[in-house]
Scaffold this motif. Structure first.
Motif, PDB file in Angstrom:
ATOM      1  N   LYS A  53      -1.904   7.008  -3.502  1.00 46.97           N
ATOM      2  CA  LYS A  53      -1.785   8.293  -4.207  1.00 46.97           C
ATOM      3  C   LYS A  53      -1.574   9.451  -3.240  1.00 46.97           C
ATOM      4  CE  LYS A  53      -4.607   6.980  -8.226  1.00 46.97           C
ATOM      5  NZ  LYS A  53      -4.703   5.553  -7.911  1.00 46.97           N
ATOM      6  N   SER A  54      -2.222   9.417  -2.096  1.00 41.89           N
ATOM      7  CA  SER A  54      -2.117  10.502  -1.122  1.00 41.89           C
ATOM      8  C   SER A  54      -0.825  10.398  -0.312  1.00 41.89           C
ATOM      9  CB  SER A  54      -3.322  10.453  -0.170  1.00 41.89           C
ATOM     10  OG  SER A  54      -3.087  11.238   0.973  1.00 41.89           O
ATOM     11  N   PRO A  55      -0.070  11.491  -0.186  1.00 47.38           N
ATOM     12  CA  PRO A  55       1.155  11.466   0.634  1.00 47.38           C
ATOM     13  C   PRO A  55       0.859  11.082   2.082  1.00 47.38           C
ATOM     14  CG  PRO A  55       1.083  13.451  -0.725  1.00 47.38           C
ATOM     15  CD  PRO A  55      -0.249  12.806  -0.856  1.00 47.38           C
ATOM     16  N   GLU A  56      -0.296  11.540   2.604  1.00 47.81           N
ATOM     17  CA  GLU A  56      -0.653  11.216   3.994  1.00 47.81           C
ATOM     18  C   GLU A  56      -0.883   9.718   4.156  1.00 47.81           C
ATOM     19  OE1 GLU A  56      -2.439  15.350   3.199  1.00 47.81           O
ATOM     20  OE2 GLU A  56      -2.183  13.455   2.124  1.00 47.81           O
ATOM     21  N   VAL A  57      -1.516   9.103   3.166  1.00 47.33           N
ATOM     22  CA  VAL A  57      -1.765   7.660   3.231  1.00 47.33           C
ATOM     23  C   VAL A  57      -0.454   6.897   3.100  1.00 47.33           C
ATOM     24  CG1 VAL A  57      -2.906   5.702   2.110  1.00 47.33           C
ATOM     25  CG2 VAL A  57      -4.125   7.878   2.365  1.00 47.33           C
ATOM     26  N   ARG A  58       0.429   7.338   2.209  1.00 49.33           N
ATOM     27  CA  ARG A  58       1.732   6.678   2.064  1.00 49.33           C
ATOM     28  C   ARG A  58       2.496   6.720   3.383  1.00 49.33           C
ATOM     29  NH1 ARG A  58       1.967   9.229  -3.059  1.00 49.33           N
ATOM     30  NH2 ARG A  58       3.382  10.830  -2.268  1.00 49.33           N
ATOM     31  N   ASN A  59       2.506   7.875   4.018  1.00 58.76           N
ATOM     32  CA  ASN A  59       3.211   8.006   5.303  1.00 58.76           C
ATOM     33  C   ASN A  59       2.584   7.108   6.366  1.00 58.76           C
ATOM     34  OD1 ASN A  59       4.964   9.911   4.228  1.00 58.76           O
ATOM     35  ND2 ASN A  59       3.727  11.651   4.886  1.00 58.76           N
ATOM     36  N   TYR A  60       1.264   7.027   6.353  1.00 55.53           N
ATOM     37  CA  TYR A  60       0.557   6.186   7.334  1.00 55.53           C
ATOM     38  C   TYR A  60       0.919   4.720   7.131  1.00 55.53           C
ATOM     39  CZ  TYR A  60      -3.241   4.387  10.235  1.00 55.53           C
ATOM     40  OH  TYR A  60      -3.969   3.730  11.207  1.00 55.53           O
ATOM     41  N   MET A  61       0.991   4.298   5.892  1.00 52.58           N
ATOM     42  CA  MET A  61       1.331   2.907   5.591  1.00 52.58           C
ATOM     43  C   MET A  61       2.779   2.594   5.950  1.00 52.58           C
ATOM     44  SD  MET A  61      -1.480   1.680   4.690  1.00 52.58           S
ATOM     45  CE  MET A  61      -3.088   2.273   4.150  1.00 52.58           C
ATOM     46  N   PHE A  91       0.828  -1.209   0.000  1.00 52.20           N
ATOM     47  CA  PHE A  91       0.000   0.000   0.000  1.00 52.20           C
ATOM     48  C   PHE A  91       0.863   1.260   0.000  1.00 52.20           C
ATOM     49  CE2 PHE A  91      -3.706  -2.252   2.416  1.00 52.20           C
ATOM     50  CZ  PHE A  91      -4.005  -2.971   1.271  1.00 52.20           C
ATOM     51  N   SER A  92       1.984   1.205   0.734  1.00 52.97           N
ATOM     52  CA  SER A  92       2.816   2.404   0.879  1.00 52.97           C
ATOM     53  C   SER A  92       3.437   2.839  -0.442  1.00 52.97           C
ATOM     54  CB  SER A  92       3.913   2.175   1.923  1.00 52.97           C
ATOM     55  OG  SER A  92       4.862   1.228   1.458  1.00 52.97           O
ATOM     56  N   VAL A 120      -8.277   6.505  11.811  1.00 50.09           N
ATOM     57  CA  VAL A 120      -9.674   6.943  11.798  1.00 50.09           C
ATOM     58  C   VAL A 120      -9.751   8.447  11.543  1.00 50.09           C
ATOM     59  CG1 VAL A 120     -11.720   7.288  13.236  1.00 50.09           C
ATOM     60  CG2 VAL A 120     -10.549   5.082  13.253  1.00 50.09           C
ATOM     61  N   LYS A 121      -8.887   9.205  12.203  1.00 50.33           N
ATOM     62  CA  LYS A 121      -8.869  10.655  12.006  1.00 50.33           C
ATOM     63  C   LYS A 121      -8.543  11.010  10.557  1.00 50.33           C
ATOM     64  CE  LYS A 121      -7.508  11.892  16.742  1.00 50.33           C
ATOM     65  NZ  LYS A 121      -6.408  12.450  17.586  1.00 50.33           N
ATOM     66  N   LEU A 122      -7.590  10.274   9.961  1.00 54.15           N
ATOM     67  CA  LEU A 122      -7.215  10.538   8.575  1.00 54.15           C
ATOM     68  C   LEU A 122      -8.375  10.222   7.632  1.00 54.15           C
ATOM     69  CD1 LEU A 122      -5.179  11.277   6.402  1.00 54.15           C
ATOM     70  CD2 LEU A 122      -4.242   8.948   6.547  1.00 54.15           C
ATOM     71  N   MET A 123      -9.084   9.123   7.883  1.00 54.31           N
ATOM     72  CA  MET A 123     -10.210   8.758   7.030  1.00 54.31           C
ATOM     73  C   MET A 123     -11.355   9.764   7.159  1.00 54.31           C
ATOM     74  SD  MET A 123     -10.522   4.619   6.892  1.00 54.31           S
ATOM     75  CE  MET A 123     -11.605   4.722   5.457  1.00 54.31           C
ATOM     76  N   ILE A 124     -11.591  10.261   8.360  1.00 58.71           N
ATOM     77  CA  ILE A 124     -12.626  11.283   8.549  1.00 58.71           C
ATOM     78  C   ILE A 124     -12.239  12.563   7.817  1.00 58.71           C
ATOM     79  CG2 ILE A 124     -13.719  12.799  10.254  1.00 58.71           C
ATOM     80  CD1 ILE A 124     -13.603  10.467  12.238  1.00 58.71           C
ATOM     81  N   GLU A 125     -10.967  12.928   7.934  1.00 59.74           N
ATOM     82  CA  GLU A 125     -10.467  14.125   7.256  1.00 59.74           C
ATOM     83  C   GLU A 125     -10.648  14.021   5.740  1.00 59.74           C
ATOM     84  OE1 GLU A 125      -6.086  15.982   6.307  1.00 59.74           O
ATOM     85  OE2 GLU A 125      -6.411  15.170   8.310  1.00 59.74           O
ATOM     86  N   PHE A 171      -5.838  -0.673  -5.772  1.00 59.30           N
ATOM     87  CA  PHE A 171      -6.936  -0.335  -4.865  1.00 59.30           C
ATOM     88  C   PHE A 171      -6.948   1.163  -4.575  1.00 59.30           C
ATOM     89  CE2 PHE A 171      -5.033  -4.448  -3.394  1.00 59.30           C
ATOM     90  CZ  PHE A 171      -5.935  -5.274  -4.056  1.00 59.30           C
ATOM     91  N   SER A 172      -8.119   1.672  -4.265  1.00 56.35           N
ATOM     92  CA  SER A 172      -8.242   3.082  -3.897  1.00 56.35           C
ATOM     93  C   SER A 172      -7.603   3.317  -2.533  1.00 56.35           C
ATOM     94  CB  SER A 172      -9.719   3.492  -3.846  1.00 56.35           C
ATOM     95  OG  SER A 172     -10.388   2.835  -2.767  1.00 56.35           O
ATOM     96  N   ASP A 173      -7.208   4.545  -2.280  1.00 55.51           N
ATOM     97  CA  ASP A 173      -6.651   4.893  -0.961  1.00 55.51           C
ATOM     98  C   ASP A 173      -7.675   4.617   0.141  1.00 55.51           C
ATOM     99  OD1 ASP A 173      -4.450   5.700  -2.333  1.00 55.51           O
ATOM    100  OD2 ASP A 173      -4.450   7.779  -1.641  1.00 55.51           O
ATOM    101  N   LYS A 174      -8.935   4.856  -0.161  1.00 58.57           N
ATOM    102  CA  LYS A 174     -10.008   4.597   0.809  1.00 58.57           C
ATOM    103  C   LYS A 174     -10.038   3.131   1.199  1.00 58.57           C
ATOM    104  CE  LYS A 174     -15.028   4.027   0.799  1.00 58.57           C
ATOM    105  NZ  LYS A 174     -16.259   4.149  -0.010  1.00 58.57           N
TER     106      LYS A 174
END
Length: 334
Positions: free
Chosen positions: A208-216, A203-204, A308-313, A257-260
């Motif tokens: 596509k999102s930098p925030e998601v990459r960092n989270y992974m 996933f990392s 969870v906070k990132l997904m809400i954002e 897969f989508s970031d979501k």
């Protein structure tokens, strides 16, 4: 007089969760089916998709009949069937085995909180379907010599009662040998972290999102750290280490897969990790193990909360069904 009971809260929760998990898993297995090159795995992959599709459609029908809103879940927008391979065919089998095991356990555990006959029958059938899928996948992994076994222990020669509280903490500077139950939980939690680490590593590099990459990337580090803790416990106890769950990850940066979806799958694995650690705490009598699990579960909870906070954002977190907000109704503007 004929009785037509409404869905109770536990039934709504069970159906909603089943829809979310299976609509997500269907997307993941679709990608696996599209890149699969192992002819032995075709039937199992097709069965996995069939099972997921069955659950999603049955929940839809029940919710429509009861005028409950159909969850959004995950759709073809969340999977790119033109994407290159990201994981190996062997990882596909290991994922399906894990998915089938958790699906069977979840369906069986839910039965005690379900009242309506149609809902009970649905989850009983779901449990049966996923149990068969689990067994078939295990058989194929065993045939391929790729089933990861937990450590072995010498046969117990005599059954006896404990005679000292030192069993709980061991002698000063030394711990007593691990019990079979403790070994089983360590093996299971190592497996969960290994699957999670493989997933989030892929996933990392495709998010596509930098925030998601960092989270992974952070998730990869946490899973690797937890695996190390469990392996060190085994080494200290002189237990042979189980085979590695590592699977090849391609160099593709084309996201299947989508970031979501990737975030939701990561949070789902997180929840399973917390549940696994909780079960281990309840059955591990060695005090040092309880300390490890308590410390590690706190780290997982924090990681999950940040997710969870990132997904809400990002507006990716679907709201579960909830009770009526009476205060909001009372305070509504006239």
């Amino acid at each position: 007089m004929e009785h037509n009971p409404e869905l109770i809260s536990s039934e709504v929760a069970a159906l909603w969760s089943a829809f979310m998990q299976n609509s997500m898993a269907y997307c993941i297995v679709q990608h696996f089916a599209n890149v699969n090159e192992d002819e032995d795995s075709i039937d199992i992959i097709q069965t996995a998709m069939k099972n997921c599709n069955y659950v999603v459609n049955e929940v839809k029908q029940i919710f429509e009949k009861e005028t409950h809103a159909i969850p959004i879940g995950f759709t073809q927008e969340d999977v790119n069937l033109n994407a290159d391979r990201l994981y190996s065919d062997l990882f596909t089998l290991r994922y399906i085995k894990y998915m089938a095991a958790t699906g069977t356990a979840a369906a069986a555990a839910l039965l005690e909180v379900l009242a309506r006959k149609d809902v009970r029958e649905f989850f009983a059938k779901t449990s049966e379907m996923f149990m068969k899928l689990y067994n078939d996948t295990c058989d194929l992994l065993l045939k391929k010599g790729a089933f990861i076994r937990s450590p072995t222990i010498a046969p117990m020669k005599k059954a006896e009662y404990l005679q000292s509280e030192s069993f709980l903490s061991g002698l000063i500077g030394k711990h007593r040998p691990l019990t079979a139950i403790e070994l089983a939980h360590i093996s299971k939690n190592t497996e969960t972290n290994s699957i999670g680490r493989t997933f989030v590593a892929g996933f990392s590099q495709t998010a596509k999102s930098p925030e998601v990459r960092n989270y992974m990337e952070r998730g990869t580090e946490i899973a690797a750290k937890h695996e190390t803790v469990f392996r060190e416990i085994l080494v200290e106890d002189g237990v042979p280490l189980p085979s590695s769950w590592d699977s090849n990850i391609s160099q593709s940066i084309d996201a299947p897969f989508s970031d979501k979806l990737m975030m939701f799958q990561t949070l789902s694995l997180n929840e399973l990790g917390v549940a696994g650690y909780g079960a281990a705490i309840g059955t591990s009598l060695r005090k040092d193990l309880g300390g490890h699990y308590t410390r590690l579960v706190a780290e997982i909870l924090q990681y999950g909360n940040d997710g969870v906070k990132l997904m809400i954002e990002k507006r990716w977190l679907e709201q579960p069904p909830q009770n009526v907000d009476r205060e909001a109704l009372r305070n509504r503007s006239v």
